[in-house]
Design an enzyme around this catalytic site. Structure first.
Site, PDB file in Angstrom:
ATOM      1  N   ALA A  61      12.736 -46.750 -24.415  1.00 24.79           N
ATOM      2  CA  ALA A  61      13.980 -45.993 -24.549  1.00 24.79           C
ATOM      3  C   ALA A  61      14.760 -46.027 -23.239  1.00 24.79           C
ATOM      4  O   ALA A  61      14.167 -46.055 -22.153  1.00 24.79           O
ATOM      5  CB  ALA A  61      13.654 -44.547 -24.909  1.00 24.79           C
ATOM      6  N   GLY A 101       8.930 -47.037 -25.829  1.00 21.65           N
ATOM      7  CA  GLY A 101       9.497 -47.260 -27.158  1.00 21.65           C
ATOM      8  C   GLY A 101       9.445 -48.727 -27.558  1.00 21.65           C
ATOM      9  O   GLY A 101       9.389 -49.047 -28.752  1.00 21.65           O
ATOM     10  N   GLU A 104       6.170 -49.176 -28.976  1.00 23.46           N
ATOM     11  CA  GLU A 104       6.127 -48.444 -30.260  1.00 23.46           C
ATOM     12  C   GLU A 104       6.794 -49.254 -31.374  1.00 23.46           C
ATOM     13  O   GLU A 104       6.339 -49.246 -32.524  1.00 23.46           O
ATOM     14  CB  GLU A 104       6.774 -47.063 -30.090  1.00 23.46           C
ATOM     15  CG  GLU A 104       5.894 -46.134 -29.238  1.00 23.46           C
ATOM     16  CD  GLU A 104       6.577 -44.819 -28.923  1.00 23.46           C
ATOM     17  OE1 GLU A 104       7.647 -44.856 -28.288  1.00 23.46           O
ATOM     18  OE2 GLU A 104       6.052 -43.763 -29.304  1.00 23.46           O
ATOM     19  N   GLU A 124       5.352 -43.381 -20.724  1.00 26.24           N
ATOM     20  CA  GLU A 124       6.171 -42.172 -20.825  1.00 26.24           C
ATOM     21  C   GLU A 124       5.632 -41.049 -19.941  1.00 26.24           C
ATOM     22  O   GLU A 124       6.386 -40.265 -19.369  1.00 26.24           O
ATOM     23  CB  GLU A 124       6.233 -41.690 -22.286  1.00 26.24           C
ATOM     24  CG  GLU A 124       7.114 -42.530 -23.197  1.00 26.24           C
ATOM     25  CD  GLU A 124       6.415 -43.737 -23.805  1.00 26.24           C
ATOM     26  OE1 GLU A 124       5.343 -44.137 -23.290  1.00 26.24           O
ATOM     27  OE2 GLU A 124       6.939 -44.296 -24.785  1.00 26.24           O
TER      28      GLU A 124
HETATM   29  C1  LIG Z   1      15.539 -30.852 -27.848  1.00 32.15           C
HETATM   30  C2  LIG Z   1      16.223 -32.130 -28.035  1.00 32.15           C
HETATM   31  C3  LIG Z   1      15.478 -33.054 -28.923  1.00 32.15           C
HETATM   32  C4  LIG Z   1      15.995 -34.434 -28.747  1.00 32.15           C
HETATM   33  C5  LIG Z   1      15.123 -35.408 -29.392  1.00 32.15           C
HETATM   34  C6  LIG Z   1      15.145 -36.658 -28.607  1.00 32.15           C
HETATM   35  C7  LIG Z   1      14.777 -37.835 -29.412  1.00 32.15           C
HETATM   36  C8  LIG Z   1      13.303 -38.048 -29.580  1.00 32.15           C
HETATM   37  C9  LIG Z   1      13.015 -39.507 -29.770  1.00 32.15           C
HETATM   38  C10 LIG Z   1      12.187 -39.981 -28.664  1.00 32.15           C
HETATM   39  C11 LIG Z   1      11.955 -41.447 -28.680  1.00 32.15           C
HETATM   40  C12 LIG Z   1      10.988 -41.730 -27.589  1.00 32.15           C
HETATM   41  C13 LIG Z   1      10.783 -43.176 -27.348  1.00 32.15           C
HETATM   42  C14 LIG Z   1       9.790 -43.497 -26.282  1.00 32.15           C
HETATM   43  O1  LIG Z   1       8.505 -43.006 -26.584  1.00 32.15           O
HETATM   44  C15 LIG Z   1      10.219 -42.991 -24.950  1.00 32.15           C
HETATM   45  C16 LIG Z   1      10.382 -44.107 -23.972  1.00 32.15           C
HETATM   46  O2  LIG Z   1      10.340 -45.268 -24.254  1.00 32.15           O
HETATM   47  S1  LIG Z   1      10.669 -43.624 -22.380  1.00 32.15           S
HETATM   48  C17 LIG Z   1      10.759 -45.139 -21.475  1.00 32.15           C
HETATM   49  C18 LIG Z   1       9.422 -45.710 -21.200  1.00 32.15           C
HETATM   50  N1  LIG Z   1       9.547 -46.877 -20.366  1.00 32.15           N
HETATM   51  C19 LIG Z   1       9.379 -46.852 -19.055  1.00 32.15           C
HETATM   52  O3  LIG Z   1       9.061 -45.851 -18.463  1.00 32.15           O
HETATM   53  C20 LIG Z   1       9.585 -48.169 -18.339  1.00 32.15           C
HETATM   54  C21 LIG Z   1      10.378 -47.947 -17.101  1.00 32.15           C
HETATM   55  N2  LIG Z   1      10.674 -49.179 -16.408  1.00 32.15           N
HETATM   56  C22 LIG Z   1       9.782 -49.806 -15.606  1.00 32.15           C
HETATM   57  O4  LIG Z   1       8.640 -49.455 -15.481  1.00 32.15           O
HETATM   58  C23 LIG Z   1      10.297 -50.977 -14.839  1.00 32.15           C
HETATM   59  O5  LIG Z   1      11.675 -50.836 -14.699  1.00 32.15           O
HETATM   60  C24 LIG Z   1       9.984 -52.335 -15.503  1.00 32.15           C
HETATM   61  C25 LIG Z   1      10.462 -52.355 -16.925  1.00 32.15           C
HETATM   62  C26 LIG Z   1       8.473 -52.606 -15.444  1.00 32.15           C
HETATM   63  C27 LIG Z   1      10.721 -53.471 -14.739  1.00 32.15           C
HETATM   64  O6  LIG Z   1      10.400 -53.393 -13.371  1.00 32.15           O
HETATM   65  P1  LIG Z   1      11.173 -54.296 -12.295  1.00 32.15           P
HETATM   66  O7  LIG Z   1      11.204 -55.679 -12.748  1.00 32.15           O
HETATM   67  O8  LIG Z   1      10.568 -53.970 -10.982  1.00 32.15           O
HETATM   68  O9  LIG Z   1      12.689 -53.809 -12.340  1.00 32.15           O
HETATM   69  P2  LIG Z   1      13.293 -52.365 -12.034  1.00 32.15           P
HETATM   70  O10 LIG Z   1      12.282 -51.319 -12.160  1.00 32.15           O
HETATM   71  O11 LIG Z   1      14.050 -52.449 -10.762  1.00 32.15           O
HETATM   72  O12 LIG Z   1      14.303 -52.194 -13.254  1.00 32.15           O
HETATM   73  C28 LIG Z   1      15.459 -53.005 -13.380  1.00 32.15           C
HETATM   74  C29 LIG Z   1      16.600 -52.116 -13.817  1.00 32.15           C
HETATM   75  O13 LIG Z   1      16.334 -51.628 -15.109  1.00 32.15           O
HETATM   76  C30 LIG Z   1      16.408 -50.211 -15.145  1.00 32.15           C
HETATM   77  N3  LIG Z   1      15.434 -49.715 -16.133  1.00 32.15           N
HETATM   78  C31 LIG Z   1      14.162 -50.085 -16.270  1.00 32.15           C
HETATM   79  N4  LIG Z   1      13.602 -49.463 -17.323  1.00 32.15           N
HETATM   80  C32 LIG Z   1      14.556 -48.687 -17.849  1.00 32.15           C
HETATM   81  C33 LIG Z   1      14.586 -47.812 -18.961  1.00 32.15           C
HETATM   82  N5  LIG Z   1      13.539 -47.635 -19.771  1.00 32.15           N
HETATM   83  N6  LIG Z   1      15.731 -47.157 -19.204  1.00 32.15           N
HETATM   84  C34 LIG Z   1      16.826 -47.354 -18.432  1.00 32.15           C
HETATM   85  N7  LIG Z   1      16.872 -48.193 -17.363  1.00 32.15           N
HETATM   86  C35 LIG Z   1      15.731 -48.836 -17.084  1.00 32.15           C
HETATM   87  C36 LIG Z   1      16.077 -49.806 -13.730  1.00 32.15           C
HETATM   88  O14 LIG Z   1      16.575 -48.525 -13.460  1.00 32.15           O
HETATM   89  C37 LIG Z   1      16.768 -50.901 -12.941  1.00 32.15           C
HETATM   90  O15 LIG Z   1      18.153 -50.628 -12.913  1.00 32.15           O
HETATM   91  P3  LIG Z   1      18.845 -50.011 -11.607  1.00 32.15           P
HETATM   92  O16 LIG Z   1      18.305 -48.605 -11.487  1.00 32.15           O
HETATM   93  O17 LIG Z   1      18.419 -50.870 -10.472  1.00 32.15           O
HETATM   94  O18 LIG Z   1      20.277 -50.041 -11.921  1.00 32.15           O
END
Ligand SMILES: CCCCCCCCCCCCC[C@H](O)CC(=O)SCCNC(=O)CCNC(=O)[C@H](O)C(C)(C)COP(=O)(O)OP(=O)(O)OC[C@H]1O[C@@H](n2cnc3c(N)ncnc32)[C@H](O)[C@@H]1OP(=O)(O)O
Ligand code: NAD
Length: 726
Positions: A61, A101, A104, A124
């Protein structure tokens, strides 16, 4: 968005597209749903493959959505159910990463093929959440409770080969993964899918499920150190063992919402972006990551193989940079060499478990010497000798004569002036502070300190070095103690003053450890060695033979001073290394701290001698005086332009000083407490202790309060604005 295409006659390919990591934004989700519905409605489509653009499946996500008002629309779970319910086989082609996600989505698919270099995980928990798109219910059904618990509560990334062993993927390929997925999808056309729908499967039973879960919960809680998400991840997985799928999903959503609305998720997500923001460094004179290019480091040298040098050599070897370790004489060299080899053996063992190797017996990769001439061909030197300006200057002068003109010269000083060190070289533009933290092969922080003449190329090269060593580089300006140690000083100072006034070391440590610090200030001081600070205070003329006769015991330069740490050192109590410090230990070098009755009576005699009335000091005062003094120093650092934003200070504290990440770093924490509250408390404590300048609120803090307590992201824009309320 997601691109819809035909991969083979009967196979539709839905490609998730949102560079750089194909995060699942609301637009991507909508396009995914549209693609699925289109494939379903088209009778000529018999199977579907889901993949990601640019060799990455998806990072999950879009984390930014969680703090936006549109988060209600992030209905990923229903889309995954839609995938699973499809009557046409759906195959996930996992390249690069499938996280959160993203994984997932893959779990909703009927089959999963991964590239051999792909990594998968549900991270997460690291951003204060739990897998909220039915992942806590599907993963245990696929790979069993123990493996699912491990993956979900740690958030670790699982390499493809391990994923295959766990049964998380069906196949690992070295060739084009999307083509392999399309081939598999074609073969699956017309085959029954019921057994492939994870929501219909039971969770594999363990013979001792109850005992296993209660033991697992204890371990999860212990590791969590006050962070809420791991325990709620556990609860969601436990629900999978007790409830039918649909009820488990309801429980997952309920727990997800608790986390989403908790301050901890906000703090951890702030920390995620802060760590990435500091990579984009700038300096007040306009140098920036955008225009500066790093130089390649093909060979490095480390001078001094003591506590720090050993870890630095180890980090360089792990980063596959050939390195020369240099010591002052053969005896020190042998001790240093043995210590480095021991560290490397241990690291090699850990890496072999992850199927990687570490080559350090080859002299072309690691060499030891006492001869400076060996450093003629290195591209970069890191000096880690004793903290003594004269010695450092002697070494830098020598290096500047011996090393090739383009070589970079770095110092690991904890506090000394980078400009003064650079002044004795013929290349001040290539001199920079690279401040590692102990143990240097473990701690992620690298504070990178530019001097007056340091070039942008030198900064970019140090930042690149941090990245290669898998550390977080934070670029800061030059001042005594730089950012981290400068902020630490008022914090430890308050801790000692609290002892004078009535607290015991274990009281102060407990409050700060309950707050979430990995280790309180007195346990930390015992670990680092009290003699380190003592030497520095002697050098500064605050204690020891250079102290002017007649100086009052508890005053220096007109301000309050506590001689307590000096008195302990005079008694040979240096901390863990001598078995006694602020605590007692089982032996010299022991690690288990016990409150020491000797310290208690020593403190009460000290208070009697100096006629200090002992008072009870509550937890609130301990916490506020230590933390708010540190925070106030942080505001001064920002105002002086030593760091370009509050996130720099936060990343430094989280990665170098054990600040609890789920509280987002000291400046983020200040924003959650509210700047007016911090100001009011500092004003109160400062009135109570007018001889302690560190309790006087920073002028920048006052200004921000006068400007209406703006959000943290806007603080720096107020630096030069006029305030008529001051
Ligand atoms: C009461 C209110 C109720 C509301 C209900 C809400 C809805 C409920 C539904 C929920 C659905 C949930 C779904 C899911 O379970 C939740 C998720 O998926 S959370 C996200 C989980 N993923 C992560 O944590 C991964 C995070 N990213 C990383 O670990 C790393 O970025 C990477 C992917 C391994 C890549 O690493 P690198 O190559 O080193 O590169 P960078 O880290 O520098 O990243 C590059 C660039 O991308 C941006 N970025 C990376 N991941 C995300 C992301 N998931 N979302 C947004 N942006 C992301 C990162 O910030 C970098 O950009 P920059 O900051 O440099 O501009
Ligand atoms: N120890 C820490 O926690 C820590 C943390 C961050 C930074 N630092 C800084 O790192 C530097 C080193 O600290 P340390 O704790 O590793 O010190 P240390 O005393 O453990 O090691 C210093 C080493 O330098 C060697 N040395 C001294 N003179 C030398 C010379 N002329 N040529 C080659 N080698 C020489 C010594 O023999 C010794 O092995 C200091 O500047 C210190 O402030 C220390």
């Amino acid at each position: 968005m997601a691109q819809y295409a035909r991969g083979a006659a009967a196979v539709a390919v839905i490609r998730l597209r949102n560079p750089p990591v194909n995060a699942l934004s609301l637009t991507v989700l909508q396009a995914l749903e549209d693609g699925l519905k289109r494939a379903d409605a088209d009778p000529s489509v018999k199977a579907v493959t889901i993949c990601g653009e640019n060799g990455k499946f998806s990072a999950g996500a879009d984390i930014r959505v969680f703090s936006s008002p549109k988060k209600q629309g992030l209905g990923l779970g229903p889309i995954i159910s839609l995938i699973e319910r499809s009557e046409k086989p759906v195959v996930a082609a996992i390249e690069g990463i499938a996280l959160g996600g993203g994984l997932e989505v893959a779990l909703g698919c009927h089959y999963r093929i991964a590239h051999v270099q792909a990594r998968m995980g549900l991270p997460e928990v690291t951003i204060g959440l739990l897998p909220g798109a039915e992942g806590t219910q599907r993963l245990p059904r696929l790979i069993g409770i123990p493996a699912a618990l491990d993956i979900i509560t740690t958030g670790r990334h699982v390499p493809a080969t391990e994923a295959l062993k766990l049964g998380l993927v069906d196949e690992v390929v070295e060739e084009n993964t999307v083509e392999a997925a399309i081939r598999l999808a074609t073969k699956l056309i017309g085959q029954p899918l019921g057994h492939r729908r994870l929501s219909l499967r039971p969770v594999p039973r363990l013979p001792n499920m109850e005992a296993f879960l209660s033991d697992a919960l204890m371990k999860v809680k212990k590791r969590a150190q006050g962070c809420l998400a791991p325990e709620l991840c556990f609860q969601a997985i436990k629900a999978a063992t007790e409830l039918p799928f649909a009820d488990g999903v309801r429980k997952e959503r309920e727990l997800f919402n608790i986390l989403l609305t908790s301050g901890q998720a906000k703090a951890l997500q702030y920390a995620f972006f802060a760590e990435r923001a500091v990579e984009k460094w700038t300096t007040p004179n306009g140098a920036s990551w955008k225009s500066a290019s790093p130089q390649p480091i093909r060979k490095a040298a480390v001078i001094g193989l003591g506590t720090m040098g050993r870890g630095i050599v180890t980090s360089l070897v792990k980063a596959k940079i050939p390195v020369v370790g240099l010591e002052q004489d053969l005896e020190y060299l042998n001790t240093g060499r043995k210590a480095v080899m021991l560290l490397l053996e241990r690291e090699a063992m850990k890496m072999e478990q992850g199927a990687q190797t570490l080559d350090f017996h080859n002299p072309a990769r690691l060499q030891f010497t006492v001869d400076f001439d060996v450093l003629r061909d290195v591209d970069l030197v890191i000096e880690a000798v004793f903290e003594n300006m004269a010695l450092k200057k002697e070494i830098f002068n020598k290096l500047s004569r011996i090393c090739k003109p383009e070589a970079f010269l770095c110092t690991n000083t904890s506090a000394l002036n980078i400009d003064e060190i650079a002044s004795v070289t013929n290349r001040p533009q290539q001199v920079i502070g690279t401040h590692f933290f102990s143990p240097a092969h473990v701690m992620r922080l690298l504070e990178i300190i530019y001097g007056r003449h340091t070039s942008p190329t030198t900064i970019a090269t140090a930042m690149q070095l941090a990245k290669v060593m898998k550390k977080v580089g934070v670029v800061v300006g030059n001042c005594f103690g730089f950012v981290g140690n400068r902020m630490m000083f008022p914090y430890t100072q308050q801790a000692v003053f609290l002892l004078e006034e009535g607290s015991r070391p274990e009281d102060v440590d407990r409050v700060l450890e309950d707050f979430g610090f990995k280790i309180g200030p007195f346990r930390m001081s015992d670990l680092a060695g009290l003699d380190v600070g003592w030497r520095s205070r002697k050098d500064q003329g605050l204690t020891g033979p250079s102290l002017a006769p007649g100086t009052p015991a508890r005053q220096r330069r007109g301000y309050r001073y506590s001689p307590l740490p000096d008195l302990l050192c005079e008694k040979g109590r240096f901390g863990q290394k001598t078995g006694k410090g602020w605590y007692q230990y089982e032996k010299a070098g022991g690690r288990i701290s016990k409150p020491d009755p000797w310290i208690h009576s020593f403190l009460s005699e000290y208070r009697d001698t100096h006629q200090i009335k002992t008072r009870f000091i509550d937890q609130e005062e301990i916490l506020e005086r230590c933390l708010f003094a540190l925070i106030s120093e942080g505001f001064d650092i920002l105002a002086e332009g030593i760091a370009s934003g509050p996130e720099h200070l936060d990343v430094i504290y989280i990665n170098g000083y054990g600040w609890p990440k789920h509280r987002g770093g000291p400046m983020f924490y200040a924003s959650t407490v509210g700047l007016p509250n911090i100001l009011a408390k500092l004003q109160k404590y400062s009135e109570m202790h007018p001889d302690v300048p560190q309790l006087r609120p920073s002028a920048f803090l006052k200004k921000l309060v006068a400007m209406g307590n703006p959000p943290l992201n806007d603080w720096m824009s107020y630096l030069h604005r006029q305030s008529n309320k001051l």
